[in-house]
Design a protein around this motif. Structure first.
Motif, PDB file in Angstrom:
ATOM      1  N   ALA A  15      91.508  10.774 122.326  1.00 40.90           N
ATOM      2  CA  ALA A  15      92.310  10.835 121.110  1.00 40.90           C
ATOM      3  C   ALA A  15      91.592  11.530 120.141  1.00 40.90           C
ATOM      4  O   ALA A  15      92.186  12.243 119.205  1.00 40.90           O
ATOM      5  N   ASP A  16      89.892  11.375 120.162  1.00 43.09           N
ATOM      6  CA  ASP A  16      89.355  12.074 119.290  1.00 43.09           C
ATOM      7  C   ASP A  16      89.144  13.374 119.605  1.00 43.09           C
ATOM      8  O   ASP A  16      88.455  14.147 118.995  1.00 43.09           O
ATOM      9  N   GLY A  17      89.674  14.097 120.817  1.00 40.49           N
ATOM     10  CA  GLY A  17      89.122  15.155 121.242  1.00 40.49           C
ATOM     11  C   GLY A  17      87.801  15.584 121.680  1.00 40.49           C
ATOM     12  O   GLY A  17      87.534  16.771 122.127  1.00 40.49           O
ATOM     13  N   SER A  18      87.112  14.396 122.017  1.00 36.58           N
ATOM     14  CA  SER A  18      85.510  14.670 122.344  1.00 36.58           C
ATOM     15  C   SER A  18      85.678  15.121 123.799  1.00 36.58           C
ATOM     16  O   SER A  18      86.192  14.597 124.598  1.00 36.58           O
ATOM     17  N   VAL A  19      84.600  15.928 124.048  1.00 36.61           N
ATOM     18  CA  VAL A  19      84.394  16.639 125.319  1.00 36.61           C
ATOM     19  C   VAL A  19      82.974  16.371 125.822  1.00 36.61           C
ATOM     20  O   VAL A  19      82.479  17.044 126.620  1.00 36.61           O
ATOM     21  N   HIS A  20      82.025  15.608 124.793  1.00 35.01           N
ATOM     22  CA  HIS A  20      80.797  15.397 124.977  1.00 35.01           C
ATOM     23  C   HIS A  20      80.313  15.118 126.481  1.00 35.01           C
ATOM     24  O   HIS A  20      79.265  15.516 127.055  1.00 35.01           O
TER      25      HIS A  20
END
Length: 108
Positions: A15-20
């Motif tokens: 949902a937060d778009g994080s790709v870390h």
């Protein structure tokens, strides 16, 4: 050659778009390669011969694939045969030019 690349999944479902986590997997491949490299907030730069650099980029891209339904790869290359140490050399020359311009401006 120097290659700057960015690889990231899309369709992750986060949902937060994080790709870390995916980026960490790619950077681990680069670090394990033993080639000179630098990672910034937007790109990873790697230096070496054509085949070895593109092998690392391919493996880094493959490391990201499990994190989404598709992968985006952005690549920029500086191909200058006969030169090595350019990962740092280009920055050193840039800083020297900036210092020279600053010194010239102070004399005006």
């Amino acid at each position: 050659m120097l290659v700057a690349f960015s690889v990231a999944p899309s369709g992750t479902g986060n949902a937060d778009g994080s790709v870390h986590d995916a980026v960490a997997a790619a950077v681990r491949v680069v670090r394990d390669s033993g080639l000179p490299h630098r990672t910034t907030s937007m790109f990873t730069e790697i230096e070496g011969e054509w085949d070895e650099v593109f092998d690392v980029v391919k493996r880094a891209t493959e490391a990201v694939q499990p994190y989404g339904s598709r992968v985006s790869l952005v690549l920029k290359a500086d191909i200058r045969p006969g030169y090595t140490g350019e990962l740092d050399g280009k920055i050193e020359r840039l800083e020297s030019a900036i210092d020279a311009q600053r010194a010239g401006a102070e004399q005006d």
